[in-house]
Design a protein around this motif. Sequence first.
Motif, short mmCIF file in Angstrom:
data_model
loop_
_atom_site.label_atom_id
_atom_site.label_comp_id
_atom_site.label_asym_id
_atom_site.label_seq_id
_atom_site.Cartn_x
_atom_site.Cartn_y
_atom_site.Cartn_z
N ASP A 94 -41.21 -81.65 2.25
CA ASP A 94 -39.79 -81.79 1.93
C ASP A 94 -39.62 -81.63 0.43
O ASP A 94 -40.13 -82.43 -0.35
CB ASP A 94 -39.29 -83.17 2.38
CG ASP A 94 -37.78 -83.30 2.32
OD1 ASP A 94 -37.14 -82.58 1.52
OD2 ASP A 94 -37.22 -84.13 3.05
N ILE A 134 -46.87 -87.73 -2.92
CA ILE A 134 -45.49 -88.10 -3.23
C ILE A 134 -45.25 -88.00 -4.73
O ILE A 134 -45.93 -88.64 -5.52
CB ILE A 134 -45.19 -89.54 -2.76
CG1 ILE A 134 -45.48 -89.70 -1.26
CG2 ILE A 134 -43.74 -89.92 -3.04
CD1 ILE A 134 -45.35 -91.12 -0.76
N LEU A 148 -43.98 -84.98 -0.22
CA LEU A 148 -42.62 -85.44 -0.49
C LEU A 148 -42.30 -85.35 -1.98
O LEU A 148 -43.18 -85.57 -2.82
CB LEU A 148 -42.45 -86.89 -0.02
CG LEU A 148 -42.78 -87.18 1.45
CD1 LEU A 148 -42.68 -88.68 1.72
CD2 LEU A 148 -41.88 -86.40 2.38
N GLN A 171 -50.91 -88.51 2.17
CA GLN A 171 -49.57 -88.38 1.60
C GLN A 171 -49.69 -87.92 0.16
O GLN A 171 -50.58 -88.34 -0.59
CB GLN A 171 -48.84 -89.72 1.60
CG GLN A 171 -48.14 -90.09 2.88
CD GLN A 171 -47.26 -91.31 2.69
OE1 GLN A 171 -47.52 -92.18 1.86
NE2 GLN A 171 -46.19 -91.40 3.47
N GLU A 229 -48.49 -85.13 4.51
CA GLU A 229 -47.06 -85.25 4.22
C GLU A 229 -46.86 -85.04 2.73
O GLU A 229 -47.49 -85.71 1.91
CB GLU A 229 -46.57 -86.63 4.65
CG GLU A 229 -45.07 -86.82 4.52
CD GLU A 229 -44.60 -88.17 5.03
OE1 GLU A 229 -43.63 -88.23 5.80
OE2 GLU A 229 -45.23 -89.19 4.66
N SER A 278 -36.95 -85.08 -0.99
CA SER A 278 -37.02 -86.11 0.03
C SER A 278 -36.24 -87.36 -0.36
O SER A 278 -36.27 -88.36 0.35
CB SER A 278 -38.48 -86.49 0.30
OG SER A 278 -39.11 -86.94 -0.89
#
Length: 536
Positions: free
Chosen positions: A293, A232, A254, A230, A252, A296
Amino acid sequence: MATGTATQPKLTIKNLDVGDELRIYKETECEGADIARSISVSDKLQLQFGTPLELGHHHFSVAVKKSGQNNFVCTSVYPEYSVVPVTSQFVNVKDFGARGDGVTDDTAAINAALASAKTQAKHLYIPAGTYICNQATNVNNSDRLLTASIGGWNNAVIFGDGASSKLVTSLNTKSTLMYLYAYSKVTNFKIYNVSFVSNHAPAQTEYQYGLFLQGTGVQNMVGADVSDNQFIGFGGALQGQGLNGLNIAHNEFLAPRGHDESKFGTTPAVFVWLFDNANGLCNDVKVHHNFADGFSGDKNLANTVSKRAMDGFFLGNVYGLEVYRNKTQNFIEEHYIFLPPSTAPDTAATIYAHDNYLDASIIPGSQLDNGQPKKDNYGFRSDASHVRIENNDIINFTLGILVRTFDNLQLQAKDIVITKNRFSSGDDSGAYTVRSAIYVIGNTNFALDNVEISQNHIELKSAAPTKSYDALTIAYVKNTVVKENEILQLYSGVSAFSVIARNYMNVSSVEDFANTVQGSNLIPYKKNANDQINFH
């Protein structure tokens, strides 16, 4: 998901009938060669893989052919399995004093663990926890938190327990959370199951990196793999230079604060940025099965300073690139940018983007830096040669695919294929200003050479266009084929603004045939008097 040290694990498949035939594939689409197969003799079957798995997180798919049927069906339930090192093969950051309690600053402890793992030629384990990392060392005018020289640290992995293994910084400076560099060769280096997090306030600097891989100008990092992590809250989540054979998969990305992750400026706020300069370039890169995204958070731009989402997902000058099966959404500029190579401009290396899903929706209230409404963006932009963009879904587009060398009179781009893509436009009202599904334009010195635009399906959804626009815009090209495209105008009634299905400008040696155009007030094609087009 199962986790273990066994490199030949067993997967149990349930709800079977006697006689069902199973095949297991190493990825999530039941493609390529299967790695295990059997026929069920009960309602469940345990399969052991025929070949050992490497350390890392693995995704599988299961194809089942029911008894009496002729075809296999790929299941939507995808088993996963993480192969982790045995205890004697890794260094645990907690053995060096890292607390992971979300309060203690663990920068020094994790750096000590990194150095020890490299010295002992062991792996590095970051167990579940929240590891605060805010003690920066300034190198070359950039603050670096977790940093290590990894040259010679071959076949090593840095791994955690997934989203629960958090490396967190709250610094609001131009910094890098983890900087790994190789002044000598390192092969088969892997990072998986780690969460990189920045929870700073709205950025006061242009960007903050999550992970930077530096193989230097002689391409010292060979076979790097960044998977199942991830990222973020970074204005630039993953960057790289000097890499040979990079795999970026199942991550992922974000941005809870949208463009507030990066101060608006000249530096693009993109999640993945691969460089091409004297400090290194990138060869043989695969970017696949990622989710990105650009905003997000709560999707309310009124709660942000910038009033916009992140710029894009991928930016790079790459020598050999495959981008596939990614899902991207909520970006304000280009989802993907393929730049022309600068170190070796005559390269024949290819760029292949296929089977991606792009939601090009623009969040209402999006603004330019001058406060004016931002109503258009791009799905793919490419200024490079030897590019194939195929079988992608681009929904709510304002400009779906842009190939443009018009701004650079020295670029001699060629060999462009745009085929079998599916486009569905925005509605050209409110947050949208639709321009083109495909916009291909060379420059006045060098026309784009050898272009194919074929078998694309384009749906135009505007009920009341706010301006005239084209489905296909094709300008300054030569030796081009436009064939078998389907262009549908899905609204009915007469509008003051028309839509041109194929708008040609300054083209030569074009073959145009078997294109389908349907809809109200839709002009099949437009061309200049001197354009050389063979319609048939």
